[in-house]
Scaffold this active site. Structure first.
Site, PDB file in Angstrom:
ATOM      1  N   TYR A 163       2.676  -8.043  16.239  1.00  0.00           N
ATOM      2  CA  TYR A 163       3.037  -6.927  15.354  1.00  0.00           C
ATOM      3  C   TYR A 163       3.573  -5.757  16.187  1.00  0.00           C
ATOM      4  O   TYR A 163       4.615  -5.182  15.883  1.00  0.00           O
ATOM      5  CB  TYR A 163       1.793  -6.515  14.561  1.00  0.00           C
ATOM      6  CG  TYR A 163       1.944  -5.319  13.665  1.00  0.00           C
ATOM      7  CD1 TYR A 163       2.790  -5.337  12.574  1.00  0.00           C
ATOM      8  CD2 TYR A 163       1.194  -4.161  13.895  1.00  0.00           C
ATOM      9  CE1 TYR A 163       2.903  -4.224  11.736  1.00  0.00           C
ATOM     10  CE2 TYR A 163       1.291  -3.057  13.056  1.00  0.00           C
ATOM     11  CZ  TYR A 163       2.152  -3.096  11.978  1.00  0.00           C
ATOM     12  OH  TYR A 163       2.251  -2.013  11.144  1.00  0.00           O
TER      13      TYR A 163
ATOM     14  N   GLN B 212       0.827  -1.216   0.000  1.00  0.00           N
ATOM     15  CA  GLN B 212       0.000   0.000   0.000  1.00  0.00           C
ATOM     16  C   GLN B 212       0.867   1.274   0.000  1.00  0.00           C
ATOM     17  O   GLN B 212       0.675   2.155  -0.829  1.00  0.00           O
ATOM     18  CB  GLN B 212      -0.931   0.013   1.223  1.00  0.00           C
ATOM     19  CG  GLN B 212      -1.919   1.166   1.209  1.00  0.00           C
ATOM     20  CD  GLN B 212      -2.482   1.528   2.584  1.00  0.00           C
ATOM     21  OE1 GLN B 212      -1.982   1.091   3.612  1.00  0.00           O
ATOM     22  NE2 GLN B 212      -3.515   2.335   2.601  1.00  0.00           N
TER      23      GLN B 212
HETATM   24  C1  AKB Z   1      -2.501  -2.094  10.868  1.00  0.00           C
HETATM   25  O1  AKB Z   1      -3.704  -1.870  11.002  1.00  0.00           O
HETATM   26  O2  AKB Z   1      -1.962  -3.161  11.178  1.00  0.00           O
HETATM   27  C2  AKB Z   1      -1.615  -0.979  10.335  1.00  0.00           C
HETATM   28  C3  AKB Z   1      -1.000  -0.185  11.411  1.00  0.00           C
HETATM   29  C4  AKB Z   1      -1.799   0.784  12.195  1.00  0.00           C
HETATM   30  O3  AKB Z   1       0.176  -0.305  11.662  1.00  0.00           O
HETATM   31  N1  AKB Z   1      -2.375  -0.151   9.454  1.00  0.00           N
END
Ligand code: AKB
Length: 315
Positions: free
Chosen positions: A141, A10
């Protein structure tokens, strides 16, 4: 010479275009992995296979092209990372570590690695989140982004490697769709409104999250890259804020353009719990003071521009 990893993604797909316009197409290598590059990007300038989990491949690309600046845009986003912890660890932690090491070994001069609002967690102050505060994310993450920030600052301090990064919020854009994030609903809602006048949202109507329009995200990435090194007190961990809204507020704003648009809700517990752990707005004084960050788009101007551009792309 510049390398952009995740060039098909993206942000990467728009960043490559902007960098090529500024520095010449022949000077920007589009790093691809699984997703093929758009044909125009492939034809316009150099490209290379770059799997950051493959140290050898990364090293060869950086050597072959004499890369001096890397914009590291490839990452496994929040929702997918929760479902594929191994892959997220491989790409977001081992891959980032490889990049630091290979950059050091090859005298790369600058490394730009975005972090995310995911680097915060449920114990972080939620509103107007300070730049320097509690960071105990409860997602893989988020943990990988804290790793990236801390390791980036470590390489900067210990080896004088010029590593810089901003904590991106949800990024909204019409050129390339985001995949596997938690904030993706905000893009998908426009597709739904334009294609079928409806959208079923996986987050609750009152879930407030920070968001940014792509031109501001690209500007932030390029501005931090060219900021005067000596004026930076932070390096890999800048809050950047543009706007915050909820799904219901976004739906109302879209309804102002398309009165037939209808929103419904079917909550996805995974993405809702991720969103609930993130800030709803950020204090970005450090970015404003240290390198002059200032967004151009607010919610209304984003919605107008996004709707217009996506509508002409889809029709
Ligand atoms: C996600 O939603 O994982 C990303 C972010 C906020 O890092 N867009």
């Amino acid at each position: 010479m510049i390398l952009v990893t995740g060039a098909a993604g993206q942000i990467g797909s728009e960043l490559v275009g902007e960098l090529r316009a500024r520095f010449g197409s022949e000077n920007v290598v589009a790093g691809k992995h699984r997703t093929p590059l758009p044909e125009a990007m492939e034809l316009a300038g150099p490209s290379a296979l770059v799997d950051v989990t493959n140290r050898q491949e990364l090293d060869t690309t950086i050597k072959n092209y004499g890369i001096k600046t890397v914009f590291h845009m490839s990452s496994i986003l929040s929702a997918l990372a929760e479902q594929n912890v191994e892959t997220a660890h491989e790409v977001n932690i081992n891959g980032v570590f490889n990049l630091f090491q290979i950059s050091l070994e090859n005298d790369v001069e600058q490394l730009i690695i975005p972090s995310s609002i995911a680097a915060f967690g449920p114990d972080t102050p939620k509103t107007n989140t300070p730049n320097d505060t509690i960071q105990k994310p409860n997602t893989v993450y988020g943990i990988s982004k804290v790793f990236t920030e801390l390791m980036g600052n470590y390489y900067q301090q210990k080896f004088d490697l010029d590593v810089r990064g901003i904590r991106l919020p949800g990024v909204i854009s019409w050129e390339t769709e985001p995949t596997a994030g938690t904030t993706d609903y905000a893009v998908a809602m426009f597709y739904g409104a334009i294609r079928s006048n409806q959208y079923e949202c996986y987050l609750k109507p009152d879930t407030r999250l920070p968001m940014m329009y792509m031109p501001d995200a690209i500007k932030a990435i390029l501005d931090i890259s060219k900021a005067d090194y000596l004026s930076l007190n932070h390096h890999c961990d800048f809050n950047v804020h543009a706007m915050s809204f909820t799904p219901s507020e976004l739906a109302n704003c879209i309804k102002d353009i398309n009165p037939s648009f209808q929103i419904s809700y079917k909550i996805d517990p995974l993405r809702q719990s991720i969103a609930d752990s993130w800030p709803d707005s950020l204090d970005d004084k450090a970015a404003r003071m240290e390198w002059g960050w200032k967004p151009a788009f607010d919610m209304r101007s984003l919605v107008n521009d996004m709707y217009k551009n996506l509508e002409s792309k889809l029709t």
